[in-house]
Scaffold this motif. Structure first.
Motif, PDB file in Angstrom:
ATOM      1  N   ASN A 439      24.897  47.599  58.608  1.00  0.00           N
ATOM      2  CA  ASN A 439      26.028  48.326  58.026  1.00  0.00           C
ATOM      3  C   ASN A 439      27.299  47.940  58.781  1.00  0.00           C
ATOM      4  OD1 ASN A 439      24.390  51.533  57.227  1.00  0.00           O
ATOM      5  ND2 ASN A 439      24.048  49.472  56.454  1.00  0.00           N
ATOM      6  N   ASN A 440      28.436  48.260  58.227  1.00  0.00           N
ATOM      7  CA  ASN A 440      29.716  47.858  58.826  1.00  0.00           C
ATOM      8  C   ASN A 440      29.759  46.349  59.026  1.00  0.00           C
ATOM      9  OD1 ASN A 440      32.297  48.344  59.939  1.00  0.00           O
ATOM     10  ND2 ASN A 440      31.467  48.292  62.018  1.00  0.00           N
ATOM     11  N   TYR A 441      29.199  45.623  58.054  1.00  0.00           N
ATOM     12  CA  TYR A 441      29.101  44.170  58.141  1.00  0.00           C
ATOM     13  C   TYR A 441      30.414  43.530  57.713  1.00  0.00           C
ATOM     14  CZ  TYR A 441      27.270  39.449  57.233  1.00  0.00           C
ATOM     15  OH  TYR A 441      27.046  38.092  57.235  1.00  0.00           O
ATOM     16  N   GLN A 442      31.005  42.762  58.625  1.00  0.00           N
ATOM     17  CA  GLN A 442      32.299  42.147  58.363  1.00  0.00           C
ATOM     18  C   GLN A 442      32.199  40.643  58.106  1.00  0.00           C
ATOM     19  OE1 GLN A 442      34.957  44.253  58.129  1.00  0.00           O
ATOM     20  NE2 GLN A 442      33.414  45.834  58.506  1.00  0.00           N
ATOM     21  N   GLY A 443      30.961  40.139  58.056  1.00  0.00           N
ATOM     22  CA  GLY A 443      30.778  38.705  57.853  1.00  0.00           C
ATOM     23  C   GLY A 443      31.079  38.285  56.426  1.00  0.00           C
ATOM     24  N   SER A 444      31.076  36.981  56.191  1.00  0.00           N
ATOM     25  CA  SER A 444      31.333  36.427  54.870  1.00  0.00           C
ATOM     26  C   SER A 444      30.006  36.055  54.220  1.00  0.00           C
ATOM     27  CB  SER A 444      32.231  35.199  54.987  1.00  0.00           C
ATOM     28  OG  SER A 444      32.399  34.589  53.723  1.00  0.00           O
ATOM     29  N   GLY A 445      29.684  36.708  53.104  1.00  0.00           N
ATOM     30  CA  GLY A 445      28.418  36.424  52.432  1.00  0.00           C
ATOM     31  C   GLY A 445      27.236  36.838  53.296  1.00  0.00           C
ATOM     32  N   SER A 446      26.121  36.155  53.114  1.00  0.00           N
ATOM     33  CA  SER A 446      24.910  36.505  53.865  1.00  0.00           C
ATOM     34  C   SER A 446      24.457  35.413  54.822  1.00  0.00           C
ATOM     35  CB  SER A 446      23.779  36.816  52.881  1.00  0.00           C
ATOM     36  OG  SER A 446      23.476  35.672  52.097  1.00  0.00           O
ATOM     37  N   ALA A 447      25.236  34.341  54.945  1.00  0.00           N
ATOM     38  CA  ALA A 447      24.818  33.200  55.768  1.00  0.00           C
ATOM     39  C   ALA A 447      24.572  33.594  57.215  1.00  0.00           C
ATOM     40  CB  ALA A 447      25.866  32.096  55.689  1.00  0.00           C
ATOM     41  N   GLU A 448      25.455  34.404  57.789  1.00  0.00           N
ATOM     42  CA  GLU A 448      25.301  34.796  59.191  1.00  0.00           C
ATOM     43  C   GLU A 448      24.042  35.632  59.387  1.00  0.00           C
ATOM     44  OE1 GLU A 448      28.873  36.804  60.236  1.00  0.00           O
ATOM     45  OE2 GLU A 448      30.088  34.993  60.272  1.00  0.00           O
ATOM     46  N   LEU A 449      23.774  36.519  58.436  1.00  0.00           N
ATOM     47  CA  LEU A 449      22.592  37.372  58.533  1.00  0.00           C
ATOM     48  C   LEU A 449      21.315  36.553  58.410  1.00  0.00           C
ATOM     49  CD1 LEU A 449      22.056  40.395  58.902  1.00  0.00           C
ATOM     50  CD2 LEU A 449      21.886  40.590  56.434  1.00  0.00           C
ATOM     51  N   GLN A 450      21.349  35.546  57.557  1.00  0.00           N
ATOM     52  CA  GLN A 450      20.151  34.730  57.367  1.00  0.00           C
ATOM     53  C   GLN A 450      19.849  33.828  58.545  1.00  0.00           C
ATOM     54  OE1 GLN A 450      19.805  32.740  53.599  1.00  0.00           O
ATOM     55  NE2 GLN A 450      20.391  34.534  52.414  1.00  0.00           N
ATOM     56  N   LYS A 451      20.841  33.580  59.401  1.00  0.00           N
ATOM     57  CA  LYS A 451      20.592  32.762  60.596  1.00  0.00           C
ATOM     58  C   LYS A 451      19.515  33.387  61.477  1.00  0.00           C
ATOM     59  CE  LYS A 451      25.116  30.507  61.048  1.00  0.00           C
ATOM     60  NZ  LYS A 451      26.362  30.409  61.860  1.00  0.00           N
ATOM     61  N   ILE A 452      19.510  34.715  61.567  1.00  0.00           N
ATOM     62  CA  ILE A 452      18.469  35.402  62.345  1.00  0.00           C
ATOM     63  C   ILE A 452      17.111  35.106  61.730  1.00  0.00           C
ATOM     64  CG2 ILE A 452      17.500  37.645  62.931  1.00  0.00           C
ATOM     65  CD1 ILE A 452      20.175  38.739  63.335  1.00  0.00           C
ATOM     66  N   LEU A 453      17.003  35.269  60.407  1.00  0.00           N
ATOM     67  CA  LEU A 453      15.726  35.107  59.741  1.00  0.00           C
ATOM     68  C   LEU A 453      15.254  33.650  59.776  1.00  0.00           C
ATOM     69  CD1 LEU A 453      16.326  37.458  56.693  1.00  0.00           C
ATOM     70  CD2 LEU A 453      15.189  37.983  58.850  1.00  0.00           C
ATOM     71  N   ASN A 454      16.192  32.730  59.837  1.00  0.00           N
ATOM     72  CA  ASN A 454      15.800  31.308  59.911  1.00  0.00           C
ATOM     73  C   ASN A 454      15.019  30.989  61.179  1.00  0.00           C
ATOM     74  OD1 ASN A 454      16.991  30.755  57.470  1.00  0.00           O
ATOM     75  ND2 ASN A 454      18.904  29.988  58.347  1.00  0.00           N
ATOM     76  N   VAL A 455      15.132  31.835  62.188  1.00  0.00           N
ATOM     77  CA  VAL A 455      14.354  31.671  63.413  1.00  0.00           C
ATOM     78  C   VAL A 455      12.858  31.748  63.102  1.00  0.00           C
ATOM     79  CG1 VAL A 455      13.799  32.691  65.664  1.00  0.00           C
ATOM     80  CG2 VAL A 455      16.174  32.581  64.885  1.00  0.00           C
ATOM     81  N   LEU A 456      12.493  32.506  62.069  1.00  0.00           N
ATOM     82  CA  LEU A 456      11.086  32.671  61.703  1.00  0.00           C
ATOM     83  C   LEU A 456      10.507  31.452  60.974  1.00  0.00           C
ATOM     84  CD1 LEU A 456      11.241  36.322  60.317  1.00  0.00           C
ATOM     85  CD2 LEU A 456      10.554  35.599  62.609  1.00  0.00           C
ATOM     86  N   LYS A 457      11.365  30.537  60.595  1.00  0.00           N
ATOM     87  CA  LYS A 457      10.927  29.410  59.772  1.00  0.00           C
ATOM     88  C   LYS A 457      10.203  28.358  60.604  1.00  0.00           C
ATOM     89  CE  LYS A 457      13.700  28.222  56.386  1.00  0.00           C
ATOM     90  NZ  LYS A 457      14.928  27.825  55.631  1.00  0.00           N
TER      91      LYS A 457
END
Length: 457
Positions: A439-457
């Motif tokens: 919440n209170n997400y100030q990023g652009s789109g979802s790319a920054e958030l997906q960087k965390i999940l890409n660690v699981l790849k």
């Protein structure tokens, strides 16, 4: 020797999990630094597919989820109602048939089928319902109806919108309300060039417009405002100039819309209707007696697609109407009360009974559109893990979209809110179940958030 190998394998797993946790910890810190979000605004939980804990960041016990809320509603519906559950719409009549004349009323009734007239299912489009209804009437020999066409929309209570939904959302297609009889997913489209209405996907019945549109920008920044039972709609905001844009809104009174269309179908089919077309809700607002659809004298029974197919689109395209219809249906089926409050209470009881701490799930609706939903990422992972062990899991899993980063997960987006929840098999074969809510997400789109999940790849 076997014992030694087992200990060695366990040790390797522990080290691997620790390494993954360290990577996730770093990615989380980088996200918080780059997005400007408060530490309390992130909830993140990862386990393997057996439920073994790997990593958790819990800034708050509960955050607004947006559409990842749907994973709870879909799972509870599949287990409670069954994947082969269908909604039913019927047509029957009161009075009697003499010769080719129905001396009575023609009724259309439903238990809230959200797919009636939907374009998503090849065999269930408006033309299909029209054909089956008119053929059924003709087969009965009826060519004249002396009474009225009654749309019985009384199956659910009168509240069509969950409390807490933002006013800015209500008139837009994703903010469509739930009625006892839904039609065309309670959605309409307008083709607009600049500020001028060019055409509608179908003629809206009894709706007058206030147009405050302006031209500017390069994308659709408009908002439609409609309210249940109201005949006034407003549109404002900006649309690009010089090109035609399609804007989708929420039909303010779907039963009235269906009534008008069926009246036209009867005329086209050579079936004379002497009376008027009216809904039970209209009769109530006029202070007149509600006319329940007869259980006998049945002309037609029309079944919806099965629930597994409905859940597919509910998750894949995030159809809020489906979620709120399921909430009302669960309340009606399990508590004898179709209110949103009753359905949401059942949803919480359901997941509490599956071992989720009730302090981690504070539901406000079935779709996630309300900002008053507060859920922890750990609870979402627990729900995903529970689903994985159930016979209906394939129907559930099939609906999860594949996102831009190639991972199969449900997403959620609202103002300053982003979330993802799903399943992933890494290149090394390890399987993960995860949820991340910010919440209170100030990023652009979802790319920054997906960087965390890409660690699981």
């Amino acid at each position: 020797m076997k014992k030694t190998l087992a200990v060695l394998a366990f040790s390797v797993q522990m080290v691997s999990a620790q390494n993954m946790a360290q990577k996730l910890e770093k990615a989380t810190k980088d996200l918080m630094d780059s997005s400007g979000a408060l530490a309390s605004s992130l909830s993140f939980y990862v386990s393997d597919d057996s439920g073994n804990f790997i990593y958790e960041y819990q800034g708050s016990k509960g955050l607004s989820t947006a559409s990842t809320q749907k994973i709870f509603t879909a799972g509870a519906a599949l287990e409670t109602l069954g994947k082969n559950f269908t909604f039913t719409t019927t047509s029957s009549y009161s009075g009697s048939v003499s010769g080719n004349v129905l001396n009575g009323n023609l009724f259309i009734s439903s238990n809230g089928d959200p797919t009636l007239g939907s374009w998503r299912y090849e065999a269930y489009k408006p033309e299909s319902f029209k054909k089956k209804l008119t053929e059924a009437i003709k087969k009965s020999g009826i060519t004249k109806i002396t009474g009225d066409l009654i749309i019985d929309d009384s199956y659910f209570d009168h509240q069509t919108i969950p409390g807490g939904w933002p006013w800015d959302d209500l008139g837009n297609y994703y903010g469509a309300g739930v009625w006892g009889l839904n039609w065309r997913e309670n959605q309409f489209d307008i083709n607009i060039n600049g500020t001028d209405f060019k055409s509608f996907s179908y003629p809206l019945e009894n709706v007058k417009w206030l147009n405050d549109l302006r031209t500017g920008g390069s994308s659709d920044q408009s908002l439609i405002f409609t309210a249940p039972h109201s005949n006034v709609a407003m549109i404002n905001g900006m649309l690009p100039s010089g090109k035609t844009v399609t804007v989708s809104g929420a039909t303010p009174n779907p039963p009235v819309q269906l009534a008008a269309e069926v009246q036209q179908w009867l005329k086209e089919s050579g079936i004379e209707l002497s009376g008027k077309a009216v809904t039970n809700s209209q009769l109530e607002t006029e202070g007149k007696q509600v006319l329940a659809a007869p259980k006998s004298n049945m002309l037609m029974t029309y079944q919806s697609p099965t629930l597994d197919k409905i859940v597919f689109w509910f998750l894949r395209k995030s159809v809020n109407l489906y979620g709120e219809t399921l909430i009302k249906t669960l309340g009606k089926e399990k508590k004898g009360n179709s209110s949103f409050k009753s359905g949401v209470a059942y949803l919480k009881e359901f997941w509490k009974s599956k071992g989720i701490n009730p302090n981690l799930i504070n539901f406000a609706d079935g779709s996630g559109l309300s900002p008053q939903n507060y859920v922890a990422a750990k609870a979402e992972v627990q729900a995903l893990l529970y689903a994985k062990k159930q016979a209906w899991f394939e129907s559930y899993y099939d609906g999860f979209p594949v996102q831009e980063n190639g991972m199969k997960m449900k997403s959620g987006t609202m103002k300053d809110t982003k979330s993802f929840a799903g399943y992933h098999t890494a290149k090394d074969g390890k399987k993960y179940v995860f949820s991340i809510i910010i919440n209170n997400y100030q990023g652009s789109g979802s790319a920054e958030l997906q960087k965390i999940l890409n660690v699981l790849k």
